[in-house]
Design an enzyme around this catalytic site. Sequence first.
Site, PDB file in Angstrom:
ATOM      1  N   HIS A 158      48.866   9.205  43.592  1.00 20.42           N
ATOM      2  CA  HIS A 158      48.077   9.774  42.784  1.00 20.42           C
ATOM      3  C   HIS A 158      48.474  10.492  41.555  1.00 20.42           C
ATOM      4  O   HIS A 158      49.361  11.284  41.570  1.00 20.42           O
ATOM      5  CB  HIS A 158      47.237  10.985  43.432  1.00 20.42           C
ATOM      6  CG  HIS A 158      46.548  10.528  44.712  1.00 20.42           C
ATOM      7  ND1 HIS A 158      45.227   9.945  44.764  1.00 20.42           N
ATOM      8  CD2 HIS A 158      46.773  10.113  45.995  1.00 20.42           C
ATOM      9  CE1 HIS A 158      44.882   9.660  45.847  1.00 20.42           C
ATOM     10  NE2 HIS A 158      45.888   9.603  46.821  1.00 20.42           N
ATOM     11  N   LEU A 159      48.245   9.689  40.358  1.00 15.50           N
ATOM     12  CA  LEU A 159      48.938   9.954  39.248  1.00 15.50           C
ATOM     13  C   LEU A 159      47.911  11.024  38.288  1.00 15.50           C
ATOM     14  O   LEU A 159      48.429  11.645  37.396  1.00 15.50           O
ATOM     15  CB  LEU A 159      49.107   8.655  38.395  1.00 15.50           C
ATOM     16  CG  LEU A 159      50.340   8.129  38.830  1.00 15.50           C
ATOM     17  CD1 LEU A 159      50.628   6.659  37.806  1.00 15.50           C
ATOM     18  CD2 LEU A 159      51.552   8.721  39.175  1.00 15.50           C
ATOM     19  N   ASP A 217      51.237   8.716  49.634  1.00 14.35           N
ATOM     20  CA  ASP A 217      50.233   9.364  48.978  1.00 14.35           C
ATOM     21  C   ASP A 217      50.683  10.741  48.356  1.00 14.35           C
ATOM     22  O   ASP A 217      49.995  11.780  48.564  1.00 14.35           O
ATOM     23  CB  ASP A 217      49.377   9.822  50.631  1.00 14.35           C
ATOM     24  CG  ASP A 217      47.989  10.388  50.206  1.00 14.35           C
ATOM     25  OD1 ASP A 217      47.503   9.975  49.086  1.00 14.35           O
ATOM     26  OD2 ASP A 217      47.299  10.660  51.113  1.00 14.35           O
ATOM     27  N   HIS A 254      47.628   5.745  55.115  1.00 10.36           N
ATOM     28  CA  HIS A 254      47.959   6.917  55.759  1.00 10.36           C
ATOM     29  C   HIS A 254      47.406   6.723  57.201  1.00 10.36           C
ATOM     30  O   HIS A 254      46.873   7.828  57.646  1.00 10.36           O
ATOM     31  CB  HIS A 254      47.685   8.111  54.980  1.00 10.36           C
ATOM     32  CG  HIS A 254      46.250   8.086  54.145  1.00 10.36           C
ATOM     33  ND1 HIS A 254      45.317   7.506  54.968  1.00 10.36           N
ATOM     34  CD2 HIS A 254      45.946   8.438  53.010  1.00 10.36           C
ATOM     35  CE1 HIS A 254      44.117   7.915  54.316  1.00 10.36           C
ATOM     36  NE2 HIS A 254      44.535   8.208  52.977  1.00 10.36           N
ATOM     37  N   ASP A 275      40.084   5.460  47.748  1.00  3.74           N
ATOM     38  CA  ASP A 275      40.852   6.287  48.423  1.00  3.74           C
ATOM     39  C   ASP A 275      40.236   7.972  48.077  1.00  3.74           C
ATOM     40  O   ASP A 275      39.982   7.887  46.755  1.00  3.74           O
ATOM     41  CB  ASP A 275      42.513   6.273  48.003  1.00  3.74           C
ATOM     42  CG  ASP A 275      43.141   7.205  48.787  1.00  3.74           C
ATOM     43  OD1 ASP A 275      42.772   7.237  49.961  1.00  3.74           O
ATOM     44  OD2 ASP A 275      44.031   8.083  48.288  1.00  3.74           O
TER      45      ASP A 275
HETATM   46  O1  DOR Z   1      45.725  14.325  51.042  1.00  6.86           O
HETATM   47  C1  DOR Z   1      44.950  13.541  50.153  1.00  6.86           C
HETATM   48  N1  DOR Z   1      45.029  13.755  48.897  1.00  6.86           N
HETATM   49  N2  DOR Z   1      44.265  12.790  50.650  1.00  6.86           N
HETATM   50  C2  DOR Z   1      43.547  11.915  49.981  1.00  6.86           C
HETATM   51  O2  DOR Z   1      42.885  10.974  50.582  1.00  6.86           O
HETATM   52  C3  DOR Z   1      43.301  12.200  48.561  1.00  6.86           C
HETATM   53  C4  DOR Z   1      44.421  12.855  47.982  1.00  6.86           C
HETATM   54  C5  DOR Z   1      44.189  13.356  46.820  1.00  6.86           C
HETATM   55  O3  DOR Z   1      43.601  12.661  45.678  1.00  6.86           O
HETATM   56  O4  DOR Z   1      44.687  14.453  46.431  1.00  6.86           O
HETATM   57 ZN    ZN Z   2      43.513   8.879  51.414  1.00  6.62          ZN
HETATM   58 ZN    ZN Z   3      45.712   8.942  48.657  1.00  9.82          ZN
END
Ligand code: DOR
Ligand code: ZN
Ligand code: ZN
Length: 425
Positions: free
Chosen positions: A63-64, A305, A232, A152
Amino acid sequence: MDRILIKQGRLVDPANKRDEVCDILICQGKIEKIGTGLSEENAVVIDARGKIVMPGLIDLHVHLREPGFEYKETIETGAKAAAHGGVTTICPMPNTNPAIDSPERVKDLLKRAKAALVHVLPVGAVTVGQQGKELADIRGMKEAGAAALSEDGKSVMDTALYREGLYEAARCNLPVFAHCEEKSLAGDGVMNAGKKAEELGLPGISNAVEDVIAARDIFLSKEAGNRLHLCHCSTSDSAVLVKMAKEQGLMITGEVCPHHFTMSDDEITEDHGRFKMNPPLRSKKDVLALKEALRDGVMDIISTDHAPHGEEEKNQSMRQAPFGIVGIENSFALGYTELVRAGYLSLSGLIEKMSVNPAKVIGIEKGNLAEGKAADVVVADITEEYEINPEEFFSKGKNTPFAGKKVFGRIDVTIVDGKVVYQRE
Ligand code: DOR
Ligand code: ZN
Ligand code: ZN
């Protein structure tokens, strides 16, 4: 200088079944020559004696936060963090603001990522705005350069709509990365349902929250004929389901994140946001089942993740903190320490799961250090123990439950397309 000579490292290149001490000459972004006793006057020499040399890692799940949440992470900082972790290709998930849900958004992201230190291959959303109401322009996103599709952060809860998306993904030959979570069962849960959650007085997330959607998605994909990648996986039954799907010959791959094979909910010492991620840290039994599934080839991929958040956001109770921990800067070390040193995988088996197999899932010619291939190469030290220290992270996110953990497997040098993008001082 566009020549680099890596001298006398142990080259571990599973794609070419290589594990031997040799030299590697990189020229104009490509692997020019592999051999012994190579010399080259005009090259920068990297002394890799006692080190391992491997293909750059590929992280299919990060996640950026750009656009929209740049205070948590930007493409630039996320890519720097990747380079620090030996990761040369990353696939950012679309849950930004706005979401990456159209060809224009995919193109915009690719444009923003041009200057990034590592390769950035975007994942497009399944539905418009990730609202679960209307399918996004899947073909358009594929043509714009999306590497995969994913909702996601959540699952598409409208099963009929999701099935339509899977059919379209199959027609466009795009893999679908599935976040498996039955929202109506997850409720307001913040950690694994079980003894620890009771002790801490926190609402739980049971295994079934994941398992019922994993099963749904497998059977939908069996019908639609698309490639399905389960993100995950955290439960023992996810592994059972992936195994079953493989036995039926379905095009399915399973991903496990380092935190899920390293830590169980037993090890949560207090009600603090650094222990909160989705899916949550599970029971010891689940952790063991995941390690066995990685060992047995049921689970194919290790991705992180990587989910950076602001310090204040995470520095609160699990009830308030957002889900997610950072991970891209210590994924190799956790894999090496918890899986290779513990006897679950060989070193080359680990590199398969972190480079070769991810490349296959998105169909890119990477994870391979044969002569003539692009020079995405990493040098790492597996002999010296060190402590994970979030202060050393390049990511804006410091949210990890692994601060102070002793590990082996530190990245020394990361090379992308023949350029050094990280070098340990
Ligand atoms: O722990 C998580 N963080 N799971 C996710 O599915 C989304 C992600 C996030 O975007 O922070
Ligand atoms: Zn996820
Ligand atoms: Zn994720």
